[in-house]
Design a protein around this motif. Structure first.
Motif, PDB file in Angstrom:
ATOM      1  N   VAL A  20       0.831  -1.200   0.000  1.00  0.00           N
ATOM      2  CA  VAL A  20       0.000   0.000   0.000  1.00  0.00           C
ATOM      3  C   VAL A  20       0.867   1.253   0.000  1.00  0.00           C
ATOM      4  O   VAL A  20       0.590   2.228  -0.725  1.00  0.00           O
ATOM      5  N   ALA A  21       1.940   1.249   0.792  1.00  0.00           N
ATOM      6  CA  ALA A  21       2.820   2.421   0.857  1.00  0.00           C
ATOM      7  C   ALA A  21       3.442   2.716  -0.495  1.00  0.00           C
ATOM      8  O   ALA A  21       3.601   3.884  -0.885  1.00  0.00           O
ATOM      9  N   THR A  24       0.711   4.421  -2.502  1.00  0.00           N
ATOM     10  CA  THR A  24       0.214   5.663  -1.907  1.00  0.00           C
ATOM     11  C   THR A  24       1.057   6.866  -2.307  1.00  0.00           C
ATOM     12  O   THR A  24       0.529   7.952  -2.592  1.00  0.00           O
ATOM     13  N   ALA A  28      -0.381  10.070  -4.127  1.00  0.00           N
ATOM     14  CA  ALA A  28      -0.301  11.361  -3.426  1.00  0.00           C
ATOM     15  C   ALA A  28       0.215  12.449  -4.357  1.00  0.00           C
ATOM     16  O   ALA A  28      -0.270  13.592  -4.331  1.00  0.00           O
ATOM     17  N   ALA A 328      -4.880   2.378  -0.982  1.00  0.00           N
ATOM     18  CA  ALA A 328      -3.787   3.292  -1.327  1.00  0.00           C
ATOM     19  C   ALA A 328      -4.330   4.588  -1.927  1.00  0.00           C
ATOM     20  O   ALA A 328      -3.786   5.670  -1.670  1.00  0.00           O
ATOM     21  N   SER A 329      -5.408   4.497  -2.705  1.00  0.00           N
ATOM     22  CA  SER A 329      -5.981   5.705  -3.298  1.00  0.00           C
ATOM     23  C   SER A 329      -6.554   6.623  -2.232  1.00  0.00           C
ATOM     24  O   SER A 329      -6.367   7.847  -2.281  1.00  0.00           O
ATOM     25  N   LEU A 331      -5.700   6.780   0.958  1.00  0.00           N
ATOM     26  CA  LEU A 331      -4.586   7.375   1.693  1.00  0.00           C
ATOM     27  C   LEU A 331      -3.856   8.393   0.822  1.00  0.00           C
ATOM     28  O   LEU A 331      -3.392   9.428   1.319  1.00  0.00           O
ATOM     29  N   GLY A 332      -3.745   8.090  -0.476  1.00  0.00           N
ATOM     30  CA  GLY A 332      -3.050   9.000  -1.384  1.00  0.00           C
ATOM     31  C   GLY A 332      -3.762  10.323  -1.533  1.00  0.00           C
ATOM     32  O   GLY A 332      -3.123  11.376  -1.653  1.00  0.00           O
ATOM     33  N   GLY A 373      -4.656   4.663  -8.716  1.00  0.00           N
ATOM     34  CA  GLY A 373      -4.330   3.695  -7.671  1.00  0.00           C
ATOM     35  C   GLY A 373      -4.833   2.306  -7.981  1.00  0.00           C
ATOM     36  O   GLY A 373      -4.074   1.324  -7.941  1.00  0.00           O
TER      37      GLY A 373
END
Length: 842
Positions: A20-21, A24, A28, A328-329, A331-332, A373
């Motif tokens: 995920v990181a 992300t 972002a 991830a999207s 969080l991004g 994402g």
């Protein structure tokens, strides 16, 4: 299958977090770019709409072509036109205004020049009906020759209070002193996008800005019962040729667009880094799912044995990837909003003030973030997922074994061939020069070849590292690389991408710096170069130096935007009479004659336009339109690079077509035998009234340009480090999965006497080998790309190619450190394997 997919995700939380990181960060950048762009667009729209909010019609000179951000000053209008416009039926108020150069000094006499933003002097409206968002925060409107108002940001930064005396440098000479009677703002903003602003009443502004009897534009307010559209048509009917009437909304939109276009480079740069980050992240995801499919072959076979179809197996893996993409999207998007706020604060620090407004999160941003994402993760998992569907149910009866992957013969052949073709293309581009399209195509081909040849390169790396002592940690680490070369190559390629871009930028930036030094050393004969902070240098600065006996020549250079043969260009104006005293003009074709009606061009530009000495050249100035000039000489790259323009015109033609009288720079040559140190001090004394002028010797000019290049390189490298961070996550992910699959092997090693320290060493060295593979391939490819790009930018002034070997070697050391750092957690995990449980594990 949904339950199975969710269970697989939640049962491996570390793997989920790392994957995920990786996505992300890229999301972002994408969402942050859109949020920043939308927020700035909204802020500038609100700002300029507020400033023009009470203006119904604007009268100004018409531009010869539609490039608002490249037009410079507007051609002044005769002040008598104000009365003509005011007499049109339906006009309630008609008021002229002027704008020009005014550089505010602080209390120590230093220029207030934040981040290269404009330094404006302007008239302030006498009618409160036309002021709009322009407000007086404190004080009253200026009246008479000795009074001024300045923007709140300049007042606060310099510590000025009402009643203080303020020194302001004007275009016609040195500083003049005014009394501060007001502090102004623009809505909630303290300045106009960071520009400094000194305001005077109209008669004073016309006098100090050199526009007596003239106005730059006329603002018109319609009577309450008159439609602005109708009034605009009525005004247009009485205007002279070359003048236009626009609505206040149109002018506000133009001004907002010009500001947005000026700052669009930040958005474009962020999108480039987003693409790099997402490309790196896709390799991490692809590698992760490849390993997962290989490790879960028995589990997938069991699913097939109990009735799961191939479609269900594929959908299960894609569900896992989509869940990762969705998380991830989300969080991004949140990280992107924070990134946009951070970049906005960075702009403030460098002097560009973005007006205050709420953060703009448009539906487009959310859709783009989700598309990127989820799309990247789904595509990256599609190939491993398709491979999983071909696992036969019979494999459920087999014991699970550590993952091995071979390299197909056609890949062994295709990889070197494609990589070789790309490398040959880059070499050809570097040899031929001026081939940016070939450089781009060859770079892409080389990268594809690197992807195909990656496993073979990983095996080669393993063979080189495998010559250590039998049983040694380097040899065992190399064996692990050789056992899964495709996995190692995919992990290394994530690092290769970031290092390639860093190396290419480094080579290009270094070549740019060397080119400046070569031009200064090869073409320059001037002992001093006068540069400026702010929009320009007053012509009085050069004039005050011309009577010094210690100086042999003073050549002032003026610049303006124009179109040459339909191509956007920068035109320089100069007096060539003393030109050979300040520069080596080489061996020009023709005679450098810059009398009225003449033009001199650079070799490349003349060839691109297909003109020779004696031909006519069309130059279109935005203020006056087309001018036909005769080409009198063609000069080489050195002189045009030193001048900063490949198109030279006479001072007379410049003055006839460009309103600005400011100099861009001044080349100064000392008299033979003069003491240069004493001469520089004498020049400084003569320019005491021009604090925005900087006196440089050639070495200082080179150092200044190199500092700018280094600063740019530092920013680019810092941003690209995020791609390296993603690559580190990929290495960690690969090592963690590798440790999990080799649990029994590690337990057996511990059972036969391997210490925890030895196990950690094997994992660390495996990580270093992958990091070095990525770094070496990235530096090699990046260096080739950088050389090819440098050779392709000859038209932009890069005449020398330089490869900073020491700096590139430093990147190798950083890569080794990256490998060690990435292995810390996986190595500890490997050393803590339970020996008894590992030995009995199937």
């Amino acid at each position: 299958m949904l339950r199975v997919s969710l269970r697989n995700l939640l049962s491996h939380k570390l793997r989920l977090l790392l994957t995920v990181a990786a996505v992300t960060i890229g999301v972002a950048f994408v969402s942050g770019t859109f949020v920043l762009s939308d927020t700035m667009n909204k802020a500038f729209d609100e700002l300029f709409s507020g400033i023009r909010g009470n203006t119904d019609v604007v009268v100004r000179s018409a531009s010869a072509y539609d490039e608002p951000a490249f037009q410079g000053e507007a051609r002044p209008l005769d002040q008598g036109l104000v009365d003509t416009v005011a007499a049109v039926p339906g006009v309630a108020v008609a008021e002229g205004s002027v704008t020009g150069f005014a550089l505010i000094l602080d209390k120590d006499g230093a220029p207030i020049q934040p981040g290269g933003a404009p330094t404006l002097g302007t008239s302030v409206s006498a009618s409160t009906d036309l002021t709009g968002a322009f407000t007086y925060r404190d004080g009253r409107p200026p009246q008479g020759l000795g009074e001024v108002t300045i923007d709140a940001r300049s007042a606060e930064g310099a510590g000025y209070d009402l009643g203080d005396e303020v020194d302001i440098v004007l275009a016609d000479g040195g500083a003049q002193t005014f009394t501060l009677v007001a502090v102004t703002g623009f809505g909630d903003s303290d300045s106009l996008a960071g520009a400094t602003l000194a305001g005077f009443d109209l008669p004073t502004a016309q006098q100090v800005l050199g526009k007596s009897g003239q106005v730059d534009e006329i603002a018109v307010l319609a009577e309450s019962d008159v439609r602005p559209e109708d009034l605009r048509s009525s005004i247009a009917d009485v205007l002279p040729p070359g003048t236009e009437a626009l609505s206040g909304a149109e002018v506000a939109g133009e001004q907002a667009t010009a500001m947005q276009d000026g700052l669009a480079v930040f958005s474009q740069v962020l999108l480039v880094f987003a693409a790099v980050a997402l490309l790196v992240g896709s390799f991490v995801i692809w590698n992760t799912f490849n390993v997962l499919v290989a490790q879960r072959r028995r589990e997938i076979a069991l699913l097939r044995a109990v009735g799961a179809t191939r479609r269900q197996v594929l959908s299960g893996i894609l569900l896992e990837s989509e869940a990762i993409g969705l998380l991830a999207s989300a969080l991004g998007i949140l990280a992107g909003m924070g990134l946009a706020i951070g970049i906005r604060q960075l702009l403030v620090l460098i002097g560009i003030e973005v007006p205050t407004t709420a953060v703009a999160l448009e539906p487009r941003t959310v859709i783009a973030a989700l598309a990127v994402g989820v799309g990247v993760t789904t595509l990256a998992a599609a190939v491993p997922g398709w491979a999983a569907t071909r696992i036969a149910p019979i494999e459920a009866l087999r014991d699970s074994t550590p993952t091995t992957d071979g390299i197909r013969l056609r890949r062994r052949i295709a990889g070197p061939l494609v990589l070789g073709a790309g490398v040959l293309g880059l070499v050809a581009s570097a040899v031929v020069g001026d081939e940016m399209m070939l450089t781009a195509l060859a770079s892409l081909t080389a990268f594809v070849g690197l992807v195909l040849a990656g496993p073979s390169l990983a095996q080669g790396t393993a063979r080189i590292a495998g010559h250590g002592r039998r049983g040694g940690s380097w040899r065992m680490a190399a064996r692990n690389i050789a056992r899964a070369p495709r996995r190692a190559a995919a992990t290394a390629l994530a690092l290769t991408i970031g290092v390639t871009v860093v190396a290419a930028v480094t080579v290009t930036a270094t070549s740019m710096g060397e080119s400046v030094q070569e031009v200064v050393a090869g073409s320059n004969r001037a002992d001093f170069i006068l540069t400026r902070t702010g929009a320009g240098i007053s012509p009085a600065a050069a004039a005050t130096l011309r009577d010094l006996e210690a100086l042999d020549a003073v050549v002032a250079l003026k610049y303006a935007g124009a179109q040459v043969e339909g191509t956007r260009s920068v035109v320089a104006a100069l007096d060539p009479s003393d030109l050979e005293l300040v520069m080596d003009v080489g061996d020009p074709v023709g005679v450098i004659d810059l009398s009225p009606g003449a033009v001199v061009m650079g070799t490349r530009e003349a060839a691109s336009h297909g003109v020779e000495v004696g031909d006519t050249v069309t130059v279109t100035f935005p203020e006056t339109g087309e001018v036909t000039l005769t080409l009198t000489a063609i000069v080489g790259e050195g002189p045009t690079t030193l001048i900063g323009s490949a198109h030279w015109v006479s001072l007379e033609d410049f003055a006839a077509n460009v309103t600005s009288t400011l100099d861009g720079s001044v080349l100064v040559s000392a008299a033979p035998g003069a003491d240069l140190v004493a001469t520089e001090q004498l020049i400084g004394q003569r320019l005491a009234d021009h604090p925005n002028v900087v006196v440089n010797d050639p070495a200082e000019l080179v150092a200044s340009n190199q500092a700018s290049v280094d600063q740019l390189l530092g920013v680019v490298t810092a941003l690209l480090l995020l791609a390296v961070v993603i690559a580190v996550l990929g290495i960690v992910n690969t090592l963690v999965l590798s440790v999990l699959e080799r649990t029994r092997e590690l337990g057996l090693m511990r059972a036969v006497g391997a210490t925890r320290r030895q196990v950690r060493a094997i994992v660390r060295r495996e990580s270093v080998l992958m990091a070095m593979l990525g770094a070496v391939t990235g530096i090699a490819l990046g260096t080739l790309v950088g050389v090819a790009i440098s050779r392709s930018l000859g038209d932009e002034g890069i005449t020398q190619v330089s490869v900073p070997v020491a700096q590139l070697a430093g990147y190798l050391l950083v890569a080794a450190a990256v490998g060690i750092i990435a292995a810390i957690a996986p190595a500890r995990r490997a050393s803590k394997v339970d020996v008894l449980r590992a030995v009995v594990q199937e």
